[in-house]
Design a protein around this motif. Structure first.
Motif, PDB file in Angstrom:
ATOM      1  N   GLU A   2       0.834  -1.200   0.000  1.00  0.00           N
ATOM      2  CA  GLU A   2       0.000   0.000   0.000  1.00  0.00           C
ATOM      3  C   GLU A   2       0.868   1.250   0.000  1.00  0.00           C
ATOM      4  OE1 GLU A   2      -0.109  -2.595   1.917  1.00  0.00           O
ATOM      5  OE2 GLU A   2      -2.116  -3.451   1.829  1.00  0.00           O
ATOM      6  N   GLU A   3       2.039   1.144   0.630  1.00  0.00           N
ATOM      7  CA  GLU A   3       2.938   2.300   0.739  1.00  0.00           C
ATOM      8  C   GLU A   3       3.648   2.552  -0.594  1.00  0.00           C
ATOM      9  OE1 GLU A   3       3.632   1.748   5.514  1.00  0.00           O
ATOM     10  OE2 GLU A   3       4.931   0.606   4.170  1.00  0.00           O
TER      11      GLU A   3
ATOM     12  N   ARG B  56       8.361  -3.787  -7.242  1.00  0.00           N
ATOM     13  CA  ARG B  56       8.276  -3.985  -8.688  1.00  0.00           C
ATOM     14  C   ARG B  56       6.849  -3.868  -9.212  1.00  0.00           C
ATOM     15  NH1 ARG B  56      11.857  -9.348  -8.365  1.00  0.00           N
ATOM     16  NH2 ARG B  56      10.473 -10.115  -9.989  1.00  0.00           N
ATOM     17  N   GLU B  57       5.908  -4.491  -8.495  1.00  0.00           N
ATOM     18  CA  GLU B  57       4.519  -4.498  -8.974  1.00  0.00           C
ATOM     19  C   GLU B  57       3.883  -3.117  -8.936  1.00  0.00           C
ATOM     20  OE1 GLU B  57       3.772  -8.830  -6.873  1.00  0.00           O
ATOM     21  OE2 GLU B  57       2.669  -7.088  -6.157  1.00  0.00           O
ATOM     22  N   CYS B  58       4.207  -2.362  -7.872  1.00  0.00           N
ATOM     23  CA  CYS B  58       3.462  -1.132  -7.612  1.00  0.00           C
ATOM     24  C   CYS B  58       4.083   0.093  -8.264  1.00  0.00           C
ATOM     25  CB  CYS B  58       3.365  -0.890  -6.119  1.00  0.00           C
ATOM     26  SG  CYS B  58       2.483  -2.179  -5.271  1.00  0.00           S
ATOM     27  N   GLY B  59       5.226  -0.078  -8.906  1.00  0.00           N
ATOM     28  CA  GLY B  59       5.800   1.057  -9.607  1.00  0.00           C
ATOM     29  C   GLY B  59       6.506   2.048  -8.705  1.00  0.00           C
TER      30      GLY B  59
ATOM     31  N   TRP C  79      -5.154  -0.195  -5.286  1.00  0.00           N
ATOM     32  CA  TRP C  79      -4.167  -1.023  -5.988  1.00  0.00           C
ATOM     33  C   TRP C  79      -4.853  -2.146  -6.757  1.00  0.00           C
ATOM     34  CZ3 TRP C  79      -0.228  -2.152  -8.589  1.00  0.00           C
ATOM     35  CH2 TRP C  79       0.178  -3.481  -8.758  1.00  0.00           C
ATOM     36  N   LYS C  80      -5.894  -2.739  -6.155  1.00  0.00           N
ATOM     37  CA  LYS C  80      -6.612  -3.814  -6.837  1.00  0.00           C
ATOM     38  C   LYS C  80      -7.125  -3.337  -8.196  1.00  0.00           C
ATOM     39  CE  LYS C  80      -9.805  -5.900  -4.415  1.00  0.00           C
ATOM     40  NZ  LYS C  80     -10.828  -6.041  -3.356  1.00  0.00           N
ATOM     41  N   ALA C  81      -7.659  -2.127  -8.208  1.00  0.00           N
ATOM     42  CA  ALA C  81      -8.169  -1.583  -9.472  1.00  0.00           C
ATOM     43  C   ALA C  81      -7.032  -1.420 -10.471  1.00  0.00           C
ATOM     44  CB  ALA C  81      -8.859  -0.239  -9.217  1.00  0.00           C
TER      45      ALA C  81
ATOM     46  N   TYR D 264      -4.729  -8.619  -8.398  1.00  0.00           N
ATOM     47  CA  TYR D 264      -5.117  -8.805  -6.991  1.00  0.00           C
ATOM     48  C   TYR D 264      -6.633  -8.618  -6.821  1.00  0.00           C
ATOM     49  CZ  TYR D 264      -0.244  -8.269  -5.184  1.00  0.00           C
ATOM     50  OH  TYR D 264       1.095  -8.411  -4.873  1.00  0.00           O
ATOM     51  N   SER D 265      -7.352  -8.446  -7.933  1.00  0.00           N
ATOM     52  CA  SER D 265      -8.727  -7.950  -7.810  1.00  0.00           C
ATOM     53  C   SER D 265      -9.648  -8.890  -7.035  1.00  0.00           C
ATOM     54  CB  SER D 265      -9.306  -7.620  -9.190  1.00  0.00           C
ATOM     55  OG  SER D 265      -9.333  -8.779  -9.991  1.00  0.00           O
ATOM     56  N   GLY D 266      -9.282 -10.159  -6.929  1.00  0.00           N
ATOM     57  CA  GLY D 266     -10.137 -11.077  -6.181  1.00  0.00           C
ATOM     58  C   GLY D 266      -9.805 -11.171  -4.696  1.00  0.00           C
TER      59      GLY D 266
END
Lengths: 151, 782
Positions: free
Chosen positions: B143-144, B372-375, B545-547, B556-558
């Protein structure tokens, strides 16, 4: 037949390009990727210039000095810093493009001559020149915004 | 007080031999009786072991492994069992600090944030956002990172964002991208339960991921144990158990891999139908490796031909295979090229996408995957491609901003280049969160000089007064694991939710709160003049983030906080098609490599030149994997007469990174109190060095002094652990990175920590020590 002009031209272009890459490598030791990659790309140009050398004997050698003029016009003394790096990459790109068009011209001529050895050589050298140009393009794009807008 | 086992003396604990379902073993270390247990996962390596934090009277009093967790089945390593003690260290930063005339003064959060906001506005106005850089970590929560990514990319619009993941896991990401078109670990830890062969390449798994090694050890001593092939220049715990151990000369990973692939092809150990249906590029590889005969490899890499042949036979004939790679590959020459050759091994044999078959391009840090995932690093959120305008448009829509705000004229600036821009003075504001570059970057003399530059404003957000923090203009005290809520993802894509167990000390705040506060004070707006960051809590950030992840490989949307709480760990992608998560990627041999979907258009492995979108489209792999070949390039700096030895750096089991936490836990620190230099008996004899003697190691960059330790390491090679800096001992230079050199892989931009030329000798007379620690040093023990 005038193919000798371009054999010589290609040889000169690559010799100069090899020298220019080395020079930029030396001038930008503070940019480790530039220092190392330019040294590597210089070795590719050296190989290319060695590769074409035997064909000079085959196809005669009228004296040409165009790339030399280009080289001296482009590189005037050492430059360092962000903008200088950009200018050096820019000049290397011009020199590499000069080499590229020489190989393209030679490739066409080699086909018309049915000289398969020369044709293979040119094809290989075009690939290598293309890789050099691709790196110059990548690094220039990376350097430009910071050098022109921020610094 | 309950300690289930002595993990300090017996690192991996008792064996539970198996094949199939890994038996449970509950490891626990509690001092006192907890009033409650709070679910979390361990943050002291990338394994992501499920844990529960024991809390009593508002304090952490212990930890236990979760037996129901798929990652560890209840086990914990020594760092996990003791690391929690650092939360209560008296060294914790508890107030924001501002440096004035070389001294730190306690200030209020308002004052500190005000200074930061004023400075960033001033810099942005005068020089554009291109004068602002962020250097983050592999230790914050998802989240951070996502919040930081949005702030940097859509709020400020700076391309200069990276994480210390550049030093540890950049090659993992790069190799996955180059081969499969996108980041994402293909396998699942369950693969170890049934696999017939293990291949550890440059990965000292036993000391780095102790619990993963327990799983491997339990298989090795069970029925039908897997074959084990280890490539490492040092004798490591895994190499002692190996069927084949190759100890190549530093810098020769590509020749070794090319030799193995050469033998695979020559013996016909290639699944041609898989290769034809699911890959492109095999012919080029065949051509390149044709020249790498065992004899040539033996000569270049200095390994026995027989060993290479034996390894090739195991890897070429095993029906299932798990490969793991880490810094021995990532921090060496031709990092991405070598890592991709291991991907190629699996592709050639069709050993992917099913039980027992996995490639783990390992991460070093607990939350590196999320950086890596969150940019928050040199990638875009959701593994999007910076060079694909439709991916940028996606993000712009999601964030409700104009696409041109998001820097995408070039790849995000990598860490080494960020520090170079700082050095040149074009970056004037650097915000460092959760990492300690003054010990972890190569060439520390240079790093200290840069951090100390007058025209560079440095913000450090950390839990301790690190060597980096002591050089900051403003220090923000951060809450750590156990003191805040958030998710993180391990190396096999397992997402854990780590709940807040206790309050942070003093005025320390969660990193998320700090970033949100900054965004609010900076008044970042979307194009409808609404706040850019629309979330206020960790759970809301997770929903945002899910969106962002929806429809991308890391979907991660589920997942919800509720679902993550009701079970221990879910593997992404988790969406409507895979509501319980996904154990294996690429089950059908379909890869995320299509030009419209992929995360990268690829690079030239020798130069790092980026392929253009046009060129990639012209040879669109359309869902096939890309087999890339690479020939050997000799290292740039090789040993010579003045510096005749190779230096490699790495880890020891009891410490993590720059010891900010582990160095403050007495049990761990006592077992590994100081650095040492490992040397072969042959080199020791040549230099007249006795075991335990104090020596000096010198490179072109600097020198260190420490004790020598004679081991079975490859002659010609020295090893120094990189954990040790100066916060608790600054009487002499001792950080491994005083010696390392600033150069990096052309594709992943990961520095070459494993190949510096050095010499060793008796210590010189102890002259004045360079200014290693700027302001103050606190002793933790005694």
């Amino acid at each position: 037949m005038n193919i000798g002009v371009y054999v010589r031209l290609a040889h000169h272009s690559e010799t100069q390009l090899a020298e220019a890459f080395l020079q930029v490598s030396d001038h930008h030791r503070d940019e480790p990727d530039v220092e190392e990659t330019c040294r590597l790309l210089s070795s590719w140009s050296k190989e290319k210039s060695n590769g074409i050398r035997p064909f000079i004997a085959t196809y005669g050698e009228p004296r040409v000095n165009e790339p030399e003029t280009l080289f001296s016009d482009l590189f005037q003394g050492p430059r360092t810093g962000g903008l200088a790096l950009l200018r050096d990459l820019h000049d290397l790109w011009l020199l590499a493009t000069e080499a590229m068009i020489s190989w393209t011209v030679l490739l066409q001529a080699s086909r018309a001559l049915r000289d398969e050895d020369l044709e293979h050589l040119c094809t290989r050298h075009i690939t290598q020149t293309d890789r050099q140009l691709a790196w110059l393009q990548t690094r220039t794009k990376q350097a430009a915004p910071q050098a022109l807008v921020v610094a | 007080m309950t300690i289930t086992r002595n993990s300090i003396e017996d690192i991996w604990g008792p064996r539970t031999p198996y094949r199939g379902q890994w038996p449970e073993r509950s490891d626990c270390n509690v001092e006192g009786t907890p009033e409650k247990w709070v679910p979390s996962a361990c943050v002291l390596c990338s394994n992501g072991c499920g844990v529960e934090i024991g809390v009593r009277e508002g304090k952490i009093v212990g930890i236990r492994g979760r037996s129901d967790d798929r990652v560890n089945r209840g086990r914990l390593g020594p760092k996990g069992l003791y690391g929690w003690k650092a939360n209560a260290s008296p060294d914790r930063l508890t107030h924001p600090l501002i440096q004035k005339k070389g001294r730190f003064q306690e200030v209020s959060w308002d004052e500190a944030m005000d200074v930061i906001v004023r400075k960033s506005q001033e810099v942005r106005q005068q020089y554009t956002a291109g004068a602002i850089g962020f250097y983050t970590s592999g230790q914050l929560f998802l989240e951070e990172y996502y919040t930081l990514g949005v702030i940097g990319k859509a709020g400020l619009g700076t391309p200069h964002m990276d994480g210390n993941t550049r030093l540890c896991t950049a090659t993992s990401s790069a190799a996955l991208k180059e081969t499969f078109g996108c980041d994402g670990q293909p396998g699942s830890y369950n693969d170890i339960d049934t696999t017939d062969a293990l291949f550890n390449f440059g990965h000292n798994v036993a000391e780095q991921q102790t619990v993963l090694w327990m799983r491997m050890l339990d298989r090795l001593c069970g029925a039908n144990p897997p074959k084990l092939v280890v490539v490492d220049p040092r004798p490591v715990p895994a190499s002692l158990k190996a069927d084949v151990h190759l100890a190549p000369k530093p810098g020769t990973n590509v020749p070794v891999m090319n030799g193995l692939l050469h033998l695979l092809i020559r013996h016909g150990w290639v699944d041609r139908s898989y290769v034809d249906a699911h890959t492109i590029g095999f012919e080029k590889l065949e051509k390149v490796v044709a020249d790498w005969t065992p004899a040539r490899v033996a000569q270049v890499a200095d390994i026995p031909e027989r060993g290479l042949r034996e390894a090739a036979e195991i890897l070429g004939t095993t029906p299932t295979l798990v490969s793991t790679l880490l810094q021995g590959v990532y921090q060496s020459m031709q990092a991405t090229a070598a890592a991709c050759q291991v991907n190629n091994l699996h592709l050639l044999r069709g050993l992917l996408g099913r039980d027992g078959c996995g490639i783990y391009q390992m991460n070093g840090q607990p939350t590196a995957q999320n950086t890596r995932e969150c940019g928050a690093d040199g990638d875009l959120p959701g593994f999007r491609n910076w060079d694909n305008p439709s991916h940028i448009a996606d993000l712009a829509r999601l964030w409700n901003v104009e696409p041109h705000i998001i820097p995408h004229w070039a790849p995000p600036t990598h860490a080494m280049q960020i520090f170079r821009y700082c050095e040149q003075g074009s970056i004037k504001f650097l915000w460092i969160s959760g990492t300690n570059p003054a010990v972890s970057l190569p060439d520390l003399r240079r790093t200290r000089r840069i951090l100390g530059q007058k025209d560079l404003f440095v913000v450090v957000q950390d839990a301790f007064m690190t060597e980096t923090a002591s050089r900051a203009d403003v220090i923000l005290p951060a809450a750590i694991w156990g003191e805040k809520t958030g998710c993180f993802t391990n190396v096999d894509r397992t997402v854990h939710l780590s709940r807040k167990a206790i309050e942070p000390p003093g005025e320390a705040r969660p990193d998320l709160e700090i970033f949100l506060d900054y965004a609010e004070r900076m008044n970042f707006r979307d194009k409808d003049d609404q706040p850019l960051i629309k979330w206020h809590t960790a759970e809301e950030a997770f929903e945002a983030w899910k969106a962002c992840s929806r429809g991308r490989p890391c979907d991660y949307s589920g997942m919800t906080y509720e679902r993550l709480s009701s079970r221990s760990g879910i593997q992404w992608p988790c969406n409507s098609e895979n509501p319980d998560g996904t154990s294996h990627l690429y089950v059908d041999g379909h890869f995320p490599s299509d030009a419209e979907y992929c995360e990268t258009y690829g690079h030239d492995f020798d130069s790092g030149a980026a392929a253009t979108p046009e060129r990639y489209r012209a040879h669109n792999p359309e869902g096939r994997a890309v087999i890339k070949a690479s020939d050997y390039l000799p290292p740039f700096e090789e040993p010579d007469e003045r510096f005749p030895l190779w230096l490699t750096t790495g880890r020891v089991v009891y410490q993590f990174h720059t010891r900010t936490k582990t160095g403050r836990v007495e049990e761990l620190q006592a077992k590994a109190p100081e650095p040492f230099v490992e040397i072969s008996s042959q080199d020791a004899a040549d230099h007249g060095i006795a075991d335990g003697e104090r020596v000096e190691v010198r490179s072109r960059r600097g020198y260190v002094q420490m004790r020598a330790k004679i081991t079975g390491i490859r002659p010609g090679v020295l090893f120094i652990p990189f954990h040790y800096g100066y916060w608790d001992e600054n009487s002499h230079p001792r950080a491994a990175n005083e010696l390392t050199l600033v150069e990096w892989d052309p594709v992943s931009k990961q520095p070459h920590f494993k190949c510096a030329a050095v010499r060793i000798g008796k210590p010189g007379k102890s002259g004045l020590v360079p200014k290693l620690v700027k302001t103050f040093v606190r002793k933790t023990f005694g």
